[in-house]
Design an enzyme around this catalytic site. Structure first.
Site, PDB file in Angstrom:
ATOM      1  N   LYS A  66       0.805  -1.228   0.000  1.00 30.32           N
ATOM      2  CA  LYS A  66       0.000   0.000   0.000  1.00 30.32           C
ATOM      3  C   LYS A  66       0.844   1.286   0.000  1.00 30.32           C
ATOM      4  O   LYS A  66       0.416   2.308  -0.523  1.00 30.32           O
ATOM      5  CB  LYS A  66      -0.922   0.029   1.223  1.00 30.32           C
ATOM      6  CG  LYS A  66      -2.081  -0.944   1.133  1.00 30.32           C
ATOM      7  CD  LYS A  66      -3.030  -0.754   2.298  1.00 30.32           C
ATOM      8  CE  LYS A  66      -4.192  -1.715   2.209  1.00 30.32           C
ATOM      9  NZ  LYS A  66      -5.244  -1.421   3.171  1.00 30.32           N
ATOM     10  N   ASP A 102      -9.865   3.305   2.111  1.00 32.69           N
ATOM     11  CA  ASP A 102      -9.992   2.664   3.428  1.00 32.69           C
ATOM     12  C   ASP A 102     -10.686   3.581   4.442  1.00 32.69           C
ATOM     13  O   ASP A 102     -11.668   3.193   5.082  1.00 32.69           O
ATOM     14  CB  ASP A 102      -8.609   2.275   3.970  1.00 32.69           C
ATOM     15  CG  ASP A 102      -8.050   1.033   3.282  1.00 32.69           C
ATOM     16  OD1 ASP A 102      -8.844   0.174   2.867  1.00 32.69           O
ATOM     17  OD2 ASP A 102      -6.808   0.935   3.176  1.00 32.69           O
TER      18      ASP A 102
END
Ligand code: ATR
Length: 281
Positions: A66, A102
């Protein structure tokens, strides 16, 4: 022929994203496919180039890529850039653009499952890792005024607050201070891995002093009800598990890729059934 989507990570076999997205494609009669791609860190640059060369239309990014994927993409959206992590990539005009859904997924789930206006809530985040950062920045971005953080390593929480590019004022608390002052908060967000299977009797903090009516969210969804959620419920709190965040981060990616809104309940049910649960919130 439909488009190709996927998720890259290491490991990747456990990912529930293929199940969720492929079902959403089928239910909307879209002829697209979503694959899990096992990509080790040393292969990440080649994998990203390959995604571009092969015409993959979009993909999710999970642990451990990520953060390291940022310099490999053509463009990064401003929130993802601030967070310093990307979990969703979208092909836009033949460029790979990185987003972070997220924190936004967390907020959408919370608004759906609890209340629509979070601005005046008194929030305490437990933990200061990557997930806490995405949630903290997204809450600040969303206009929430009071967000304090406690973490086993307080320096990490200080660093998280200081690096936030949006105006924010937060207190960093030691775990003991947080436990003592828990009654001051209306929303508690548990972002550490403590309580996850197999260590289901562990809890990161004592909720002895929590006020009835406080809402507690644990971003874990395996088990559905962690020890902190069980104990908070016994004290009169309302609770949400992490399934909503997982579903909505996926739904936001799906919307960016297809321009269509997936059926959230269907997504929740297919993931919950796969996990063997029968209650989803
Ligand atoms: P993620 O990206 O999933 O958030 P991470 O960046 O490794 O993962 O962060 C994990 C979080 O869980 C951190 O807040 C970590 O606390 P430290 O910053 O002190 O390491 C917390 N955590 C993990 N294991 C813990 C434990 N046994 N006790 C207390 N906190 C723990």
């Amino acid at each position: 022929m439909g488009n190709l989507y996927g998720v890259i990570g290491d490991p990747i076999a456990h990912s529930l994203s293929p199940l969720m997205h492929n079902d959403a494609f089928r239910s909307l009669q879209l002829d697209h496919n979503y694959y899990p791609f096992h990509v080790t860190p040393s292969h990440l640059p080649d994998a990203v180039k390959g995604m571009k060369a092969l015409g993959v239309n979009g993909f999710n990014v999970t642990i451990p890529h990520k953060v390291t994927i940022l310099p490999l993409l053509d463009k990064i959206d401003s929130l993802a850039n601030a967070i310093g992590a990307v979990n969703t990539v979208v092909r836009e005009n033949n460029e790979l653009v990185g987003y972070n859904s997220d924190g936004l997924g967390f907020i959408r789930a919370l608004k759906e499952e609890w209340k629509a206006d979070l601005e005046n809530e008194k929030v305490l985040i437990i933990g200061a890792g990557g997930a806490a950062k995405a949630i903290y920045y997204s809450l600040v971005y969303d206009g929430v005024q009071t967000i304090d953080i406690c973490n086993r390593t307080p320096e990490r929480a200080v660093q998280l607050v200081q690096s936030c590019p949006y105006p924010s004022q937060s207190n960093v608390l030691l775990m003991e201070e947080a436990e003592e002052n828990l009654g001051e908060y209306t929303l508690l967000i548990q972002t550490t891995s403590i309580g996850m299977i197999p260590n289901i009797t562990d809890s990161p903090i004592s909720v002895q002093n929590i006020k009835p009516g406080t809402h507690v969210v644990d971003i874990i969804y395996n088990p559905f009800e962690t020890m902190i959620l069980k104990e908070a419920k016994q004290k009169g709190a309302t609770t949400s598990n992490g399934l909503g965040m997982f579903i909505y981060q996926g739904a936001i990616a799906f919307e960016k890729w297809t321009g269509q809104t997936p059926n959230i309940n269907r997504m929740k049910n297919i993931v919950a059934n796969h996990l063997g649960g029968n209650s989803i919130c």
